[in-house]
Design an enzyme around this catalytic site. Sequence first.
Site, PDB file in Angstrom:
ATOM      1  CE  LYS A 172      -4.558  -2.443   0.519  1.00 56.03           C
ATOM      2  NZ  LYS A 172      -5.335  -3.375   1.331  1.00 56.03           N
ATOM      3  CB  THR A 196      -0.920  -0.007   1.237  1.00 60.28           C
ATOM      4  OG1 THR A 196      -1.716  -1.191   1.195  1.00 60.28           O
ATOM      5  CG2 THR A 196      -1.829   1.202   1.238  1.00 60.28           C
ATOM      6  CE  LYS A 217       2.343   2.980   6.192  1.00 59.84           C
ATOM      7  NZ  LYS A 217       2.352   2.571   4.756  1.00 59.84           N
TER       8      LYS A 217
END
Lengths: 294, 294, 294, 294
Positions: B171, B95, B240
């Site tokens: 995603k 990711t 994050k």
Amino acid sequence: MKIGFLGLGAMGHAMARRLLEAGHDLTVWNRTPAKADDLVAKGARRAESPADAARGVEIVLSMLIDDAAVQAAAFGPDGVASALAPGAIHACCGTISLAQAHRLRDGHTERGQAYASATVLGRPPAAEAGTLFVIAAGEETVVTRLTPVLEVLGQRVFLAGEDPAKANLVKLSLNFLIMSTIEQMAEVFALNEKAGIDPKTVFEIMTGSFYNAPVHRNYGKMMVERAYDDPGATVRLGLKDTEMVLAAGHDLQVPLPYAAIARDRFLAAMAAGDADRDFVVLMENARRDAGLTR
Amino acid sequence: MKIGFLGLGAMGHAMARRLLEAGHDLTVWNRTPAKADDLVAKGARRAESPADAARGVEIVLSMLIDDAAVQAAAFGPDGVASALAPGAIHACCGTISLAQAHRLRDGHTERGQAYASATVLGRPPAAEAGTLFVIAAGEETVVTRLTPVLEVLGQRVFLAGEDPAKANLVKLSLNFLIMSTIEQMAEVFALNEKAGIDPKTVFEIMTGSFYNAPVHRNYGKMMVERAYDDPGATVRLGLKDTEMVLAAGHDLQVPLPYAAIARDRFLAAMAAGDADRDFVVLMENARRDAGLTR
Amino acid sequence: MKIGFLGLGAMGHAMARRLLEAGHDLTVWNRTPAKADDLVAKGARRAESPADAARGVEIVLSMLIDDAAVQAAAFGPDGVASALAPGAIHACCGTISLAQAHRLRDGHTERGQAYASATVLGRPPAAEAGTLFVIAAGEETVVTRLTPVLEVLGQRVFLAGEDPAKANLVKLSLNFLIMSTIEQMAEVFALNEKAGIDPKTVFEIMTGSFYNAPVHRNYGKMMVERAYDDPGATVRLGLKDTEMVLAAGHDLQVPLPYAAIARDRFLAAMAAGDADRDFVVLMENARRDAGLTR
Amino acid sequence: MKIGFLGLGAMGHAMARRLLEAGHDLTVWNRTPAKADDLVAKGARRAESPADAARGVEIVLSMLIDDAAVQAAAFGPDGVASALAPGAIHACCGTISLAQAHRLRDGHTERGQAYASATVLGRPPAAEAGTLFVIAAGEETVVTRLTPVLEVLGQRVFLAGEDPAKANLVKLSLNFLIMSTIEQMAEVFALNEKAGIDPKTVFEIMTGSFYNAPVHRNYGKMMVERAYDDPGATVRLGLKDTEMVLAAGHDLQVPLPYAAIARDRFLAAMAAGDADRDFVVLMENARRDAGLTR
């Protein structure tokens, strides 16, 4: 069982029909009497007033539009409370505020009548098929007496507690989950559209993987199709429900930032002239903020 | 097929094992070499460096922790780019940000190598079972060559477009749906708990009716059990990812109010000392704001 | 002039005293009669009821706590409306909702009486000194008749329009500016404190440069001193005002995101047990979210 | 004193001119050399590079557009660091991030040079008149040496601490107060306009009572006049500063909900095509959300 039924909007009509087809002895009332015609043709009795529907029955179910409507039907002139037998039950199926649930409980209790909340999840076709979900709350003995009737309406009856308002809070919470899921998806779809990814692709990936609940599938589909003009629930209604959620948060002293944003989105939609469109039109708020044109 | 695999954390290890068991000729690299021991015992070759893992293979898959880690593995000393054959593919499964996807694409393209994003949904057990969902993006010919390998890893491979960053945006969007669903549920659970309704009751009604997607069931269950200390994904990681979603919103000029609130919630959780707990601990922010004590 | 005055809280008392000292013929009423003792000693007449205060006067001023209090005083048993002469004026100085202003206007108009809103800015010492700011709205002829009295109370009288509710909206807007300025400063002070910069230093720089309005100086000083326990205005009152601002936004279809956040902050403060502390205690919400302990 | 000055935008030019007129021996550098012509005509020396401006001076002041510009001027080819004498000072007056302030301090310290932050409040006319406000931070001995120069520029020099980044945090905080005051006022003006009250009336009442700081008067006036096209500071710049405030909040773990909303408003303004208009154009976001047309 002898049952009175108040409120024959799309949802109430479907519920009443289900009860009738299950063999109950039904008396129906609606502000606009013509809505009852087909039910009368199928054997229901037409009542002249809420009182008339409540006289001589064990249970009155009401499915009315808002706090004011159910308050008037219960305690106004020719209201339920003036005719309901001692010990008989008024069960309110509509989406009302917690304060209104308490007014109904208190008003009926004063008169020796019983009250319970019996909120429902689902749309009219589910009501006709008896596959709603029912969330009930009230004194145990009252809910026990109601349950056989509720089981005609719903595939499952959940219990939320002895305070009737608890069923209303859970129902409002579930409605809030719908509205905040719409806002979630609106942000995601706008973000992806701006990047050149068709929202339909994102929707397919969502519902093909871990985001495949009815709340995603039903509302997400309308959003990516931008189908706003055959409203299941309008912006006006969404705003009303959101205000009730926020009012519950106020009374219980619980900050609800996602609900506050949903409220602002609904207000912007109202201001944009979308009051009577399906509330998935929140999609357009997110698109407009992102500089995407209709 | 000869495949290099970089990054043997819980997820990467499970993916590598799946590929090995499917009969691929696998070379694995991890910063801490011991993580590769059992794979080597099963027939994988241990690489000394990313370059070593990339030499002579058709495809390098990377599953590294963040932008910096994959940048270093690709273009740092002894990086993939220094050894990967012309036309061979680096597919990044981690990711990462959109900007990082573009850096990877550009850096490999300059060297005549191919790049694609192949992000994955699911947890390590799904990876071992080959039942992940894969979202791939890249030039059509590249993705076509990758697909047989991705189909070993996932039960379904979705395509997001020719720009590799599109897979990363989708995603990140799906991760944002997780975080905002947690915030939704946290508000609902706190509201109901304050009213004396057990969140477990609400959870049961949710997942017994229209809110029954894995995203509800998996995270909601941990929330009502207040199970924060065996983290699947930490607050630090959630923050994050949320920052990456907001950065995408910045670059694409898309306001994302729900993501902004999730960010504030994660910051408050960090400040409260919960950085390394499961990110469903956002539940506690909502409870604390409502005056409910731990 | 013969004037009736209703409501002798800290603010009302100071205003009544100012009018008395300016030589007006004052009849005062308060729910708790003892609050009038010193005014009676100075020459005011004590009324038994709002009606009693309204009988035979040209103007009744009311300075009551909320919508319900002014509604009862105006139209309840022995209310102003039952005794006020045709053409005489009820001017409401309290902070009430727009809907309540309309109820007052309509109720008095029906009876041939006049109504205006005359909201005030400032604290009791300013009221005693006649240095309040007054925001008036109502029919021009009514406001013209009121003005000489309002000029005794205020250093300046602003006019907001012919609809009395406009004065209330402006007053609510100004209150919202206070609350949102407190939230602004709370975020700034928490951010700087976390970085090791004393909020007092920031406050000194603010008020020594471009952020030196009374709204900064007065509330900012209390915040950096964390002086919450000698409340000028409580959290409870701040929440009430914020809800009225949001209600105006609802009725006018105007999203107000900063007001929505202020509401959530007030709710969190209520939930934390700070209902009766000064509303600058919002400072502590921001500090707590930042992980700073009291 | 021999002073180097880097960056002759509107603000830097006015500051340099002030220093020159105060009798300092000034060497100036700007990326576009022509901006220095009039200063050279008044006696300044034109430098070929930042290094050239730094050679042989006691102090270099920089007033550059962003982190990247000051980083390049300090440590890039022909940068300040390559020529500044040991013990001489680089003082950065621009609005930069905390991380950048640390990079500057560390880079100069490594080379035996001194660094301080000396951020400024005010517009070019104040700079020419020497009536800016200066917020300085750095080692005490360094700031002491700087102070006589800073006192030429500012009517007042505030000290924020020994860590240079503290001056930057305070400066960013004050900028955030501007942006959030604009949002406050935008909401208030939209709400009142929708009720038929001219925002100019509200502005007059605000600035005639307790909301009369320069931050209210200067920005509020532009807002009610809807004067967006002669920008003092653009939306693009406002967004950049807001992102720096949020980045500070991230690093310090401090949620900043008002800053998060300002960010969303700036993004919506960017998406609407207003990137290069004055940032008070946030007024139009609030108006548009309220259904008011331009």
